[in-house]
Design an enzyme around this catalytic site. Structure first.
Site, PDB file in Angstrom:
ATOM      1  N   GLU A 143     -34.549 -14.790 -60.283  1.00 17.47           N
ATOM      2  CA  GLU A 143     -33.843 -14.847 -59.007  1.00 17.47           C
ATOM      3  C   GLU A 143     -34.812 -14.728 -57.838  1.00 17.47           C
ATOM      4  OE1 GLU A 143     -29.909 -13.107 -58.564  1.00 17.47           O
ATOM      5  OE2 GLU A 143     -30.737 -11.829 -56.977  1.00 17.47           O
ATOM      6  N   THR A 196     -30.301 -16.256 -53.848  1.00 15.49           N
ATOM      7  CA  THR A 196     -29.288 -15.430 -53.212  1.00 15.49           C
ATOM      8  C   THR A 196     -28.803 -16.082 -51.930  1.00 15.49           C
ATOM      9  OG1 THR A 196     -30.885 -14.086 -51.981  1.00 15.49           O
ATOM     10  CG2 THR A 196     -30.284 -13.336 -54.184  1.00 15.49           C
ATOM     11  N   ARG A 247     -18.152 -11.908 -53.914  1.00 16.93           N
ATOM     12  CA  ARG A 247     -17.451 -11.488 -52.702  1.00 16.93           C
ATOM     13  C   ARG A 247     -18.448 -11.242 -51.582  1.00 16.93           C
ATOM     14  NH1 ARG A 247     -15.129  -5.600 -51.958  1.00 16.93           N
ATOM     15  NH2 ARG A 247     -17.351  -5.346 -51.493  1.00 16.93           N
ATOM     16  N   GLY A 248     -19.520 -10.559 -51.897  1.00 12.36           N
ATOM     17  CA  GLY A 248     -20.494 -10.169 -50.885  1.00 12.36           C
ATOM     18  C   GLY A 248     -20.304  -8.716 -50.498  1.00 12.36           C
ATOM     19  N   ALA A 250     -14.080 -11.902 -55.491  1.00 13.79           N
ATOM     20  CA  ALA A 250     -14.903 -13.010 -55.986  1.00 13.79           C
ATOM     21  C   ALA A 250     -14.072 -13.978 -56.831  1.00 13.79           C
ATOM     22  CB  ALA A 250     -16.066 -12.470 -56.797  1.00 13.79           C
ATOM     23  N   HIS A 259     -18.064  -1.446 -61.037  1.00 10.67           N
ATOM     24  CA  HIS A 259     -18.222  -1.757 -59.621  1.00 10.67           C
ATOM     25  C   HIS A 259     -18.047  -0.482 -58.800  1.00 10.67           C
ATOM     26  CE1 HIS A 259     -17.491  -3.480 -55.643  1.00 10.67           C
ATOM     27  NE2 HIS A 259     -17.962  -4.626 -56.096  1.00 10.67           N
ATOM     28  N   LYS A 290     -11.655 -13.428 -63.465  1.00 17.51           N
ATOM     29  CA  LYS A 290     -12.780 -14.358 -63.457  1.00 17.51           C
ATOM     30  C   LYS A 290     -12.701 -15.293 -64.661  1.00 17.51           C
ATOM     31  CE  LYS A 290     -15.923 -11.448 -60.786  1.00 17.51           C
ATOM     32  NZ  LYS A 290     -17.236 -10.798 -60.676  1.00 17.51           N
ATOM     33  N   GLN A 304     -25.337  -6.710 -62.504  1.00 19.45           N
ATOM     34  CA  GLN A 304     -26.095  -5.938 -61.527  1.00 19.45           C
ATOM     35  C   GLN A 304     -27.247  -5.281 -62.272  1.00 19.45           C
ATOM     36  OE1 GLN A 304     -27.519  -5.072 -58.794  1.00 19.45           O
ATOM     37  NE2 GLN A 304     -25.693  -4.520 -57.625  1.00 19.45           N
ATOM     38  N   GLN A 335     -39.457   0.002 -52.987  1.00 18.55           N
ATOM     39  CA  GLN A 335     -38.273  -0.497 -53.680  1.00 18.55           C
ATOM     40  C   GLN A 335     -37.313   0.615 -54.080  1.00 18.55           C
ATOM     41  OE1 GLN A 335     -40.566  -2.773 -56.796  1.00 18.55           O
ATOM     42  NE2 GLN A 335     -38.707  -3.993 -56.719  1.00 18.55           N
TER      43      GLN A 335
END
Length: 286
Positions: free
Chosen positions: A17, A48, A108-109, A124, A148, A164, A175, A211
């Site tokens: 990614e 992204t 969804r964001g 989403a 979540h 989904k 995630q 990070q």
């Protein structure tokens, strides 16, 4: 090619990614990084969500198109729907389709206190259904091995994956997590619910102190003792922390592949050196 086909053809799909730089002046740096990552022969590269435009930066569509046309690698474009209306989503889908991008990660964001949630796309799965209705796209989705952050519990979050699945989402990408036991538990509970969608495990090597705090806060991932000991030991030694972070991620990924993971999705933070070193540690299993 739809990325869903890859999971039928390969024992373990390997993907990387990247994210759009905020400044257009970073364009060449990103393209150089992508060129280096392309040498690892990832099955696809995800990008992204970034709108680009008048505020500077690059758009997801622009980067995804470069990946496919110049690097000849399948691109997976992220698309978020928080605060969006149907017209906006249709414009984004049209833009991606015209650019030859046919794989979308429907999200969804992140919640934004300055932006109201969309009435049309509260979840989403609502976005996934809109993409399905449009046709011509493979729809990937996100999942959360530890649940979540907004779900009551993990069981409820897994139950919600049925929406989904009904939108023909496949594959799922997790995630990030640092303890494989969470992934195995999630996968076991998911399969018991009859949800057989392929799942790629999302792994982010932690290779510098910058990070640590931000990544943990945004991901809500729990930290196993082995991980916290690594950070405590090497946080004041930049080079040693880099090497220890790579070694930790490699060990995680090797265990996941050997245990039959459908895929590995590497959050390399646009760093080709990180991607290369992790790949070198797992390529014999791929």
């Amino acid at each position: 090619m739809f990325i869903s086909h890859l999971y039928k053809e390969k024992d373990c799909v390997f993907s990387v990614e990247v994210f759009p730089p905020k400044k257009i002046t970073s364009k060449e740096k990103l393209y150089h990084s992508l060129g280096e990552m392309a040498k690892l022969n990832p099955d696809f590269i995800s990008v992204t969500y970034g709108a680009g435009g008048t505020n500077g930066g690059m758009s997801t569509c622009e980067i995804a198109q470069y990946i496919q046309t110049q690097l000849k690698i399948i691109a997976l474009a992220h698309l978020t729907c928080v605060g969006a209306d149907s017209q906006t989503i249709q414009q984004k889908l049209s833009e991606l389709h015209q650019a030859g991008i046919h794989n979308i990660l429907a999200l969804r964001g992140d919640a934004n206190p300055q932006l109201a949630f969309s009435k049309e796309f509260a979840h989403a799965s609502d976005l996934a259904n809109e993409i399905l209705k449009q046709g011509g796209f493979c729809i990937a989705g996100a999942c959360y091995p530890e649940g979540h952050p907004e779900a009551v519990n993990l069981a409820e979050d897994i139950d919600n994956l049925k929406y989904k699945r009904q939108a023909e989402v496949s594959p799922l990408i997790t995630q990030l997590f640092f303890d494989n036991l969470h992934f195995y538990r999630f996968l076991n509970l998911m399969r018991k619910k009859g949800i057989s969608i392929p799942v790629s495990a999302g792994i982010m090597p932690i290779v510098n102190t910058n990070q640590i705090e931000r990544t943990i806060r945004l991901s809500s991932a729990s930290l196993p003792q082995k991980f916290t000991k690594m950070i405590a030991r090497w946080q004041n030694d930049e080079q040693s922390l880099f090497e220890a972070g790579i070694a930790y991620a490699v060990e995680q990924i090797r265990d996941l592949i050997e245990s039959g993971a459908d895929g590995i999705h590497l959050y390399a933070m646009n760093n080709p050196i990180v991607a290369e070193k992790v790949y070198d540690g797992i390529k014999d299993l791929l």
